[in-house]
Design a protein around this motif. Structure first.
Motif, short mmCIF file in Angstrom:
data_model
loop_
_atom_site.label_atom_id
_atom_site.label_comp_id
_atom_site.label_asym_id
_atom_site.label_seq_id
_atom_site.Cartn_x
_atom_site.Cartn_y
_atom_site.Cartn_z
N ASP A 1 0.83 -1.20 0.00
CA ASP A 1 0.00 0.00 0.00
C ASP A 1 0.87 1.25 0.00
N VAL A 2 1.86 1.29 0.86
CA VAL A 2 2.72 2.47 0.95
C VAL A 2 3.56 2.62 -0.31
N GLU A 3 4.03 1.52 -0.85
CA GLU A 3 4.83 1.62 -2.07
C GLU A 3 4.00 2.12 -3.24
N LEU A 4 2.76 1.70 -3.32
CA LEU A 4 1.92 2.19 -4.40
C LEU A 4 1.56 3.66 -4.22
N LEU A 5 1.53 4.12 -2.98
CA LEU A 5 1.25 5.54 -2.76
C LEU A 5 2.38 6.43 -3.29
N PHE A 6 3.57 5.88 -3.45
CA PHE A 6 4.67 6.67 -4.00
C PHE A 6 4.48 6.92 -5.49
N LEU A 7 3.63 6.16 -6.15
CA LEU A 7 3.45 6.33 -7.59
C LEU A 7 2.66 7.60 -7.93
N TYR A 8 1.76 8.02 -7.07
CA TYR A 8 0.94 9.20 -7.38
C TYR A 8 1.77 10.48 -7.47
N PRO A 9 2.62 10.78 -6.48
CA PRO A 9 3.44 12.00 -6.64
C PRO A 9 4.38 11.92 -7.83
N TRP A 10 4.88 10.72 -8.10
CA TRP A 10 5.77 10.56 -9.26
C TRP A 10 5.01 10.88 -10.55
N ALA A 11 3.82 10.35 -10.68
CA ALA A 11 3.04 10.59 -11.90
C ALA A 11 2.71 12.07 -12.06
N VAL A 12 2.37 12.72 -10.97
CA VAL A 12 2.04 14.15 -11.06
C VAL A 12 3.29 14.96 -11.39
N ALA A 13 4.41 14.62 -10.74
CA ALA A 13 5.63 15.39 -10.97
C ALA A 13 6.19 15.15 -12.36
N THR A 14 6.08 13.94 -12.87
CA THR A 14 6.70 13.63 -14.15
C THR A 14 5.79 13.93 -15.32
N TYR A 15 4.54 13.55 -15.21
CA TYR A 15 3.63 13.68 -16.34
C TYR A 15 2.45 14.58 -16.01
N GLY A 16 2.73 15.67 -15.35
CA GLY A 16 1.68 16.64 -15.02
C GLY A 16 1.30 17.45 -16.24
N ARG A 17 0.85 18.65 -16.00
CA ARG A 17 0.45 19.50 -17.11
C ARG A 17 1.66 19.88 -17.95
#
Length: 136
Positions: free
Chosen positions: A79-95
């Motif tokens: 659960d905690v490891e998958l929570l790290f994916l959300y900030p990565w996705a926003v930071a890398t592939y944001g607007r």
């Protein structure tokens, strides 16, 4: 860009509301815990331990199977490891018009996340091979 005006007086309604909520909560706690409002008659039935509607049987310090702890730890890990994916996705592939990461860091970040996901997959396969997910 203009200078932003900051005035503490604009936040007074919020402060007053918070003070009112805290005073209300403290008042309710004080009133509900006054000694003359509590029932005073102590009976053996009222003094008996209560556990989920059943009478307690056995010692409270019994041993639990390690399986309970393994499931809890596995849940936390995945659960905690998958929570790290959300900030990565926003930071890398944001607007695209307002990127958080510069373009030169995107490929490095992508491969770091691939290594992270491979490590996660290896941990999942390891747990599966050790039959951690089978409930006996």
């Amino acid at each position: 860009m203009g200078r932003m005006d900051f005035s503490l007086s604009t936040y007074y309604p919020i402060f007053f509301f918070l003070v009112a909520v805290v005073l209300f909560a403290v008042g309710v706690l004080v009133i509900t815990h006054l000694p003359f409002l509590k029932p005073k008659k102590r009976t053996p039935v009222k003094l008996m331990p209560y556990e989920s509607g059943m009478d307690p049987i056995g010692d409270a310090r019994q041993r639990f199977d390690v399986k309970f702890y393994l499931v809890a730890i596995l849940f936390l890990v995945f659960d905690v490891e998958l929570l790290f994916l959300y900030p990565w996705a926003v930071a890398t592939y944001g607007r695209p018009d307002d990127p958080v990461l510069p373009a030169e860091f995107r490929s490095i970040t992508f491969w770091e996340i691939i290594v992270f996901l491979v490590t996660l997959a290896v941990a999942y396969v390891y747990a599966w091979r050790k039959e951690v997910f089978k409930w006996r």
